[in-house]
Design a protein around this motif. Structure first.
Motif, PDB file in Angstrom:
ATOM      1  N   MET A 111      56.540  40.684  14.803  1.00 25.44           N
ATOM      2  CA  MET A 111      55.459  40.886  13.698  1.00 25.44           C
ATOM      3  C   MET A 111      55.100  42.124  13.420  1.00 25.44           C
ATOM      4  O   MET A 111      54.626  42.443  12.222  1.00 25.44           O
ATOM      5  CB  MET A 111      54.402  39.841  14.005  1.00 25.44           C
ATOM      6  N   LYS A 112      54.981  43.238  14.403  1.00 21.50           N
ATOM      7  CA  LYS A 112      54.856  44.549  14.075  1.00 21.50           C
ATOM      8  C   LYS A 112      55.568  45.079  12.959  1.00 21.50           C
ATOM      9  O   LYS A 112      55.285  45.669  11.734  1.00 21.50           O
ATOM     10  CB  LYS A 112      55.061  45.481  15.228  1.00 21.50           C
ATOM     11  N   LEU A 113      56.840  44.552  12.946  1.00 24.40           N
ATOM     12  CA  LEU A 113      57.882  45.309  11.725  1.00 24.40           C
ATOM     13  C   LEU A 113      57.330  44.740  10.438  1.00 24.40           C
ATOM     14  O   LEU A 113      57.188  45.450   9.256  1.00 24.40           O
ATOM     15  CB  LEU A 113      59.125  44.903  12.037  1.00 24.40           C
ATOM     16  N   LEU A 114      56.939  43.660  10.262  1.00 16.76           N
ATOM     17  CA  LEU A 114      56.554  42.824   9.040  1.00 16.76           C
ATOM     18  C   LEU A 114      55.173  43.486   8.776  1.00 16.76           C
ATOM     19  O   LEU A 114      55.052  43.766   7.492  1.00 16.76           O
ATOM     20  CB  LEU A 114      56.227  41.291   9.298  1.00 16.76           C
ATOM     21  N   GLY A 115      54.303  43.696   9.559  1.00 17.58           N
ATOM     22  CA  GLY A 115      53.093  44.425   9.238  1.00 17.58           C
ATOM     23  C   GLY A 115      53.225  45.853   8.778  1.00 17.58           C
ATOM     24  O   GLY A 115      52.735  46.246   7.820  1.00 17.58           O
ATOM     25  N   LYS A 116      54.324  46.460   9.348  1.00 16.75           N
ATOM     26  CA  LYS A 116      54.691  47.843   8.790  1.00 16.75           C
ATOM     27  C   LYS A 116      55.219  47.848   7.332  1.00 16.75           C
ATOM     28  O   LYS A 116      54.819  48.603   6.642  1.00 16.75           O
ATOM     29  CB  LYS A 116      55.608  48.605   9.707  1.00 16.75           C
ATOM     30  N   LYS A 117      55.985  46.867   6.989  1.00 12.71           N
ATOM     31  CA  LYS A 117      56.480  46.451   5.797  1.00 12.71           C
ATOM     32  C   LYS A 117      55.399  46.313   4.694  1.00 12.71           C
ATOM     33  O   LYS A 117      55.128  46.836   3.765  1.00 12.71           O
ATOM     34  CB  LYS A 117      57.466  45.374   5.727  1.00 12.71           C
ATOM     35  N   ILE A 118      54.371  45.476   5.175  1.00 16.29           N
ATOM     36  CA  ILE A 118      53.309  45.261   4.282  1.00 16.29           C
ATOM     37  C   ILE A 118      52.219  46.477   4.086  1.00 16.29           C
ATOM     38  O   ILE A 118      52.062  46.739   2.882  1.00 16.29           O
ATOM     39  CB  ILE A 118      52.285  44.085   4.913  1.00 16.29           C
ATOM     40  N   ARG A 119      52.103  47.232   5.107  1.00 17.76           N
ATOM     41  CA  ARG A 119      51.621  48.482   5.132  1.00 17.76           C
ATOM     42  C   ARG A 119      52.135  49.431   3.981  1.00 17.76           C
ATOM     43  O   ARG A 119      51.362  50.035   3.024  1.00 17.76           O
ATOM     44  CB  ARG A 119      50.873  49.095   6.371  1.00 17.76           C
ATOM     45  N   LEU A 120      53.315  49.475   4.180  1.00 19.80           N
ATOM     46  CA  LEU A 120      54.168  50.341   3.068  1.00 19.80           C
ATOM     47  C   LEU A 120      54.296  49.962   1.657  1.00 19.80           C
ATOM     48  O   LEU A 120      53.824  50.763   0.915  1.00 19.80           O
ATOM     49  CB  LEU A 120      55.852  50.573   3.648  1.00 19.80           C
ATOM     50  N   LEU A 121      54.142  48.755   1.675  1.00 15.72           N
ATOM     51  CA  LEU A 121      54.063  48.159   0.236  1.00 15.72           C
ATOM     52  C   LEU A 121      52.806  48.320  -0.281  1.00 15.72           C
ATOM     53  O   LEU A 121      52.376  48.748  -1.434  1.00 15.72           O
ATOM     54  CB  LEU A 121      54.201  46.746   0.270  1.00 15.72           C
ATOM     55  N   ARG A 122      51.758  48.134   0.393  1.00 12.11           N
ATOM     56  CA  ARG A 122      50.436  48.493   0.009  1.00 12.11           C
ATOM     57  C   ARG A 122      50.087  49.729  -0.451  1.00 12.11           C
ATOM     58  O   ARG A 122      49.648  50.166  -1.504  1.00 12.11           O
ATOM     59  CB  ARG A 122      49.545  48.071   1.178  1.00 12.11           C
ATOM     60  N   HIS A 123      50.678  50.822   0.380  1.00 12.40           N
ATOM     61  CA  HIS A 123      50.687  52.435   0.069  1.00 12.40           C
ATOM     62  C   HIS A 123      51.430  52.637  -0.972  1.00 12.40           C
ATOM     63  O   HIS A 123      50.866  53.223  -1.889  1.00 12.40           O
ATOM     64  CB  HIS A 123      51.128  52.935   1.266  1.00 12.40           C
TER      65      HIS A 123
END
Length: 113
Positions: free
Chosen positions: A1-13
């Motif tokens: 799930m950490k990878l998904l969280g990173k993707k979400i953070r990247l998209l948010r940025h």
């Protein structure tokens, strides 16, 4: 799930949104959203659908999203490795030729003896 969280953070940025902006749109607290981004909290399907809709993506697109900059790096690395492999193939062919030449020399020496 950490990878998904990173993707979400990247998209948010990429959207220029703060954690607070996204948390408000998802109707959750900032700490709850932070836990999603850091992978502390597992995301259920309904939350995943909310997040993907927020970023105007399907769930599949969100799950398979890759950072374009990272893909460029992978492509560059792949080019380097491919070039090295081609160089090694040429070396192997040259060595095979030398082995054949040496074998022929040995054969010729034996026929003269």
């Amino acid at each position: 799930m950490k990878l998904l969280g990173k993707k979400i953070r990247l998209l948010r940025h990429q959207k220029g949104w703060s954690q607070e902006d996204v948390a408000k749109q998802l109707d959750i607290s900032i700490p709850a959203f932070s836990k999603i981004e850091t992978g502390i909290t597992d995301i259920n399907l309904s939350r995943l659908e909310q997040i993907s809709a927020l970023f105007e993506m399907t769930v599949v697109q969100l799950l398979t999203y890759n950072d374009p900059e990272q893909e460029i790096k992978y492509a560059s690395d792949l080019e380097i490795v491919t070039k090295k492999l081609q160089e090694r193939e040429v070396e192997v062919i040259d060595l095979q030729k030398k082995v054949i030449e040496l074998y022929e020399e040995i054969r010729n020496v034996k026929t003269f003896v």
